[in-house]
Design a protein around this motif. Structure first.
Motif, mmCIF file in Angstrom:
data_model
loop_
_atom_site.group_PDB
_atom_site.id
_atom_site.type_symbol
_atom_site.label_atom_id
_atom_site.label_comp_id
_atom_site.label_asym_id
_atom_site.label_seq_id
_atom_site.Cartn_x
_atom_site.Cartn_y
_atom_site.Cartn_z
ATOM 1 N N SER A 142 0.747 -1.259 -0.087
ATOM 2 C CA SER A 142 -0.024 -0.119 -0.081
ATOM 3 C C SER A 142 0.867 1.407 0.102
ATOM 4 C CB SER A 142 -0.743 -0.085 1.235
ATOM 5 O OG SER A 142 -0.173 -0.162 2.309
ATOM 6 N N GLU A 143 1.952 1.067 0.756
ATOM 7 C CA GLU A 143 2.949 2.319 0.645
ATOM 8 C C GLU A 143 3.589 2.438 -0.753
ATOM 9 O OE1 GLU A 143 5.060 5.444 1.944
ATOM 10 O OE2 GLU A 143 3.370 4.771 2.546
ATOM 11 N N ALA A 144 4.157 1.292 -1.523
ATOM 12 C CA ALA A 144 4.611 1.572 -2.661
ATOM 13 C C ALA A 144 3.670 2.145 -3.397
ATOM 14 C CB ALA A 144 4.971 0.103 -3.155
ATOM 15 N N GLN A 145 2.160 1.774 -3.610
ATOM 16 C CA GLN A 145 1.142 2.320 -4.286
ATOM 17 C C GLN A 145 1.030 3.892 -4.032
ATOM 18 O OE1 GLN A 145 -2.042 -0.336 -3.631
ATOM 19 N NE2 GLN A 145 -1.351 -1.919 -5.243
ATOM 20 N N ARG A 146 1.018 4.271 -2.823
ATOM 21 C CA ARG A 146 0.721 5.601 -2.518
ATOM 22 C C ARG A 146 1.933 6.345 -2.846
ATOM 23 N NH1 ARG A 146 2.484 9.092 0.522
ATOM 24 N NH2 ARG A 146 4.067 8.078 1.666
ATOM 25 N N ARG A 147 3.120 5.958 -2.770
ATOM 26 C CA ARG A 147 4.486 6.706 -3.260
ATOM 27 C C ARG A 147 4.342 6.556 -4.826
ATOM 28 N NH1 ARG A 147 9.532 4.219 0.192
ATOM 29 N NH2 ARG A 147 8.802 4.854 2.212
ATOM 30 N N SER A 148 4.119 5.519 -5.548
ATOM 31 C CA SER A 148 4.073 5.652 -7.066
ATOM 32 C C SER A 148 2.991 6.685 -7.569
ATOM 33 C CB SER A 148 3.527 4.298 -7.379
ATOM 34 O OG SER A 148 4.720 3.270 -7.100
ATOM 35 N N ALA A 149 1.961 6.808 -6.809
ATOM 36 C CA ALA A 149 1.014 7.639 -7.081
ATOM 37 C C ALA A 149 1.353 9.247 -7.101
ATOM 38 C CB ALA A 149 -0.477 7.593 -6.339
ATOM 39 N N VAL A 150 2.105 9.359 -6.056
ATOM 40 C CA VAL A 150 2.832 10.768 -5.879
ATOM 41 C C VAL A 150 3.829 11.089 -6.844
ATOM 42 C CG1 VAL A 150 4.109 12.109 -4.248
ATOM 43 C CG2 VAL A 150 2.055 10.850 -3.434
ATOM 44 N N ASP A 151 4.725 10.086 -7.029
ATOM 45 C CA ASP A 151 5.955 10.468 -7.884
ATOM 46 C C ASP A 151 5.932 9.997 -9.186
ATOM 47 O OD1 ASP A 151 6.848 7.943 -7.532
ATOM 48 O OD2 ASP A 151 8.408 8.368 -5.954
ATOM 49 N N GLY A 152 5.126 9.144 -9.521
ATOM 50 C CA GLY A 152 4.905 8.464 -10.838
ATOM 51 C C GLY A 152 5.933 7.501 -11.166
ATOM 52 N N ARG A 153 6.707 7.040 -10.178
ATOM 53 C CA ARG A 153 7.833 5.824 -10.546
ATOM 54 C C ARG A 153 6.761 4.552 -10.066
ATOM 55 N NH1 ARG A 153 12.042 7.745 -12.981
ATOM 56 N NH2 ARG A 153 12.808 9.572 -11.745
ATOM 57 N N PRO A 154 7.552 3.496 -10.767
ATOM 58 C CA PRO A 154 6.796 2.403 -10.692
ATOM 59 C C PRO A 154 7.015 1.548 -9.412
ATOM 60 C CG PRO A 154 8.778 2.105 -12.127
ATOM 61 C CD PRO A 154 8.659 3.522 -11.707
#
Length: 139
Positions: free
Chosen positions: A57-69
């Protein structure tokens, strides 16, 4: 964060102590080789090479914020990505049930790794060159 550096620091300290003893014993060449081995082990075990795992869930949240996979990788892929590995969000599916469920959902119930998520789409066992290309393309 400090905890992640304990093993690398212990490796460097132990290597330094043994190298000092070897040098004082009149074997400086062996001391240099041994110290290099300990420093290499410390580097491989440091957060610089192997970033700390985060939850799915944290990886998905960070991905949504910075656009990285956001992604789950095995050690081989991490090492082949080199310094680019630090730009990614790592999920250890054996420690994170939500991460394991996400991987099983896209792999017909199997926990196949590495499974990489780029822009919400799963890619199973991608080529490291392709992943590097994704990192260099605009988000």
């Amino acid at each position: 964060m400090t905890r992640a550096w304990i093993l690398p620091m212990l490796l460097v300290l132990c290597g330094s102590a043994v190298a000092t003893a070897l040098t004082l014993g009149g074997r400086p060449a062996e001391a240099v080789v041994l110290l290099l081995v300990f420093v290499l082990l410390a580097a491989v075990n440091s957060p610089l090479i192997l970033p700390r795992s985060v939850g799915a869930s944290e990886a998905q949240r960070r991905s949504a914020v910075d656009g990285r996979p956001g992604c789950t990788y095995c050690l081989r892929l991490r090492l082949r990505l080199g310094r680019g590995a630090r730009q990614l969000h790592w999920v250890n599916i054996w420690r994170d049930p939500a991460g394991a469920a996400a991987v099983r959902a896209v792999n017909d119930g199997d926990e196949t790794v590495p499974t990489v998520f780029v822009a919400g789409r799963p890619y199973v066992n991608p080529d490291p060159a392709w992943v590097r290309e994704q990192l260099s393309s605009p988000a």
